[in-house]
Design a protein around this motif. Structure first.
Motif, PDB file in Angstrom:
ATOM      1  N   ILE A  54      -4.758  39.566  14.275  1.00  0.00           N
ATOM      2  CA  ILE A  54      -5.218  40.917  13.997  1.00  0.00           C
ATOM      3  C   ILE A  54      -6.306  41.257  15.006  1.00  0.00           C
ATOM      4  CG2 ILE A  54      -6.291  42.442  12.306  1.00  0.00           C
ATOM      5  CD1 ILE A  54      -5.378  40.333  10.149  1.00  0.00           C
ATOM      6  N   VAL A  55      -6.107  42.300  15.789  1.00  0.00           N
ATOM      7  CA  VAL A  55      -7.151  42.801  16.685  1.00  0.00           C
ATOM      8  C   VAL A  55      -7.918  43.871  15.899  1.00  0.00           C
ATOM      9  CG1 VAL A  55      -7.666  43.923  18.876  1.00  0.00           C
ATOM     10  CG2 VAL A  55      -5.754  42.301  18.710  1.00  0.00           C
ATOM     11  N   THR A  88     -13.655  37.293   6.339  1.00  0.00           N
ATOM     12  CA  THR A  88     -12.891  37.410   5.101  1.00  0.00           C
ATOM     13  C   THR A  88     -11.463  37.853   5.385  1.00  0.00           C
ATOM     14  OG1 THR A  88     -14.908  37.931   3.879  1.00  0.00           O
ATOM     15  CG2 THR A  88     -12.821  38.560   2.857  1.00  0.00           C
ATOM     16  N   LEU A  89     -11.307  38.763   6.327  1.00  0.00           N
ATOM     17  CA  LEU A  89      -9.969  39.220   6.700  1.00  0.00           C
ATOM     18  C   LEU A  89      -9.141  38.056   7.233  1.00  0.00           C
ATOM     19  CD1 LEU A  89      -8.110  41.689   6.946  1.00  0.00           C
ATOM     20  CD2 LEU A  89      -9.091  42.107   9.205  1.00  0.00           C
ATOM     21  N   ALA A  90      -9.749  37.193   8.058  1.00  0.00           N
ATOM     22  CA  ALA A  90      -9.034  36.026   8.585  1.00  0.00           C
ATOM     23  C   ALA A  90      -8.666  35.060   7.463  1.00  0.00           C
ATOM     24  CB  ALA A  90      -9.881  35.326   9.638  1.00  0.00           C
ATOM     25  N   VAL A 140      -1.522  42.555   5.326  1.00  0.00           N
ATOM     26  CA  VAL A 140      -1.284  42.091   6.694  1.00  0.00           C
ATOM     27  C   VAL A 140      -0.619  40.721   6.663  1.00  0.00           C
ATOM     28  CG1 VAL A 140      -2.305  41.757   8.964  1.00  0.00           C
ATOM     29  CG2 VAL A 140      -3.384  43.332   7.364  1.00  0.00           C
ATOM     30  N   ARG A 141      -1.085  39.871   5.771  1.00  0.00           N
ATOM     31  CA  ARG A 141      -0.452  38.551   5.632  1.00  0.00           C
ATOM     32  C   ARG A 141       1.032  38.693   5.342  1.00  0.00           C
ATOM     33  NH1 ARG A 141      -1.748  35.801   0.154  1.00  0.00           N
ATOM     34  NH2 ARG A 141      -0.287  37.479  -0.396  1.00  0.00           N
ATOM     35  N   LYS A 197       4.519  36.626   6.360  1.00  0.00           N
ATOM     36  CA  LYS A 197       5.738  36.703   5.539  1.00  0.00           C
ATOM     37  C   LYS A 197       6.417  38.028   5.876  1.00  0.00           C
ATOM     38  CE  LYS A 197       3.300  34.344   1.810  1.00  0.00           C
ATOM     39  NZ  LYS A 197       2.830  34.457   0.393  1.00  0.00           N
ATOM     40  N   PRO A 198       7.192  38.068   6.945  1.00  0.00           N
ATOM     41  CA  PRO A 198       7.688  39.347   7.486  1.00  0.00           C
ATOM     42  C   PRO A 198       8.480  40.196   6.524  1.00  0.00           C
ATOM     43  CG  PRO A 198       8.046  37.543   9.039  1.00  0.00           C
ATOM     44  CD  PRO A 198       7.604  36.930   7.760  1.00  0.00           C
TER      45      PRO A 198
END
Length: 312
Positions: free
Chosen positions: A76-77, A98-100, A302-303, A308-309
């Motif tokens: 994620i940029v 936290t996002l990571a 985002v995950r 998990k596409p």
């Protein structure tokens, strides 16, 4: 829905501080504000970077989650908020950590140049060029170029959205997802959310106007899609998006309008309004459990898209 009780207490503390009249505001009014310490977030790696771009070097920071097992990670940029006037790696360190952690993706936080020293379109150029640099140096940064998302909050949400527009226009890096937290997409003083929430909820109508004056070169910029992505007439084939707004936010309606515009253009969009929170809730997550819960929910989107596409 009523404002979250803990959020209400924090907001009361903020509103009790001395308020600087708009006519006396300067960039240093925001840049010199003390920032309380935040709890650490357990990660595998946090590393400061320098991105040598044409004519300037930008600071950035890489966050790698403990779940990282591959040499090349979904990434994620991230572009921080702050009205295009303030904000840096430190102010958004907890948010990006936290996002990571919650997305199980690497995060690269980009510290772009700020207005009014660097007006539009310079921050936009920084945002896009930083993404292009990261993709060009993916191997050394450990980035999976097939699983890149852009994300940002408020002004940074604007930059994330605009970066997607430019990448499409220029045939640039492939972005597979965009996470837009209460983004600035083209706000007007007539928006009902500005009228309802323009005073007393951290971000005010006066501040929105002042930040805009610092960022724009002239009123004509307001009609440029790279300044206000709601002005774009070609939103088709942009990356899938999760757009998050908050109930007590003057920017709520412009975020909703952008989600609806994307959807009308055929883009896969999920929209969620966190009704009991205020603008900037991500930055309050270290102290407000409901705000952390909201940020975690956004990270999971985002995950689902990158790790998990089948998630969207």
């Amino acid at each position: 829905m009523s404002l979250d009780p803990t959020m209400q207490m924090v907001l009361h503390q903020l509103n009790s501080l001395p308020q600087v009249p708009t006519e006396r505001l300067t960039p240093d009014t925001f840049r010199n504000q003390p920032h309380p310490p935040e709890p650490p977030v357990d990660l595998a790696l946090v590393r400061d970077l320098e991105l040598p771009l044409t004519g300037r070097t930008l600071r950035a920071r890489l966050y790698v989650p403990n779940e990282a097992g591959d040499a090349c990670l979904p990434t994620i940029v991230y572009y921080h908020g702050g009205g295009f006037v303030y904000g840096d790696l430190e102010l958004f360190n907890w948010v990006c950590s936290t996002l990571a952690k919650e997305s199980t993706c690497a995060v690269i936080s980009v510290e772009y140049r700020l207005a009014p020293e660097h007006k539009f379109p310079e921050p936009v150029e920084d945002a896009y060029d930083a993404l292009a640099y990261i993709v060009a140096h993916a191997d050394e940064l450990g980035v999976d170029t097939k699983r890149i998302a852009v994300a940002g909050d408020s002004a940074g949400g604007n930059l994330a959205a605009v970066t997607c527009l430019i990448a499409k226009e220029r045939g640039g890096p492939q972005i597979v997802y965009q996470l837009l937290l209460y983004p600035v997409t083209g706000v007007t003083e007539e928006d009902p959310s500005v009228i309802e929430n323009g005073t007393g909820y951290f971000l005010t109508a006066d501040l929105i106007r002042w930040f805009g004056e610092q960022y724009q070169r002239s009123d004509e910029d307001q009609h440029n899609p790279h300044f206000a992505p709601l002005e774009s007439h070609d939103l088709a084939e942009l990356p899938p998006a999760f757009v998050a707004t908050s109930g007590y936010d003057p920017l709520r309606d412009c975020g909703l309008a952008y989600a609806e515009a994307l959807r009308s253009a055929g883009v896969a969009v999920e929209y969620h309004n966190f009704e009991d929170l205020i603008h900037g809730f991500a930055n309050f997550g270290a102290w407000v459990p409901r705000a952390k819960e909201a940020l975690t929910e956004c990270a999971h989107r985002v995950r689902d898209a990158l790790v998990k596409p089948s998630g969207l």
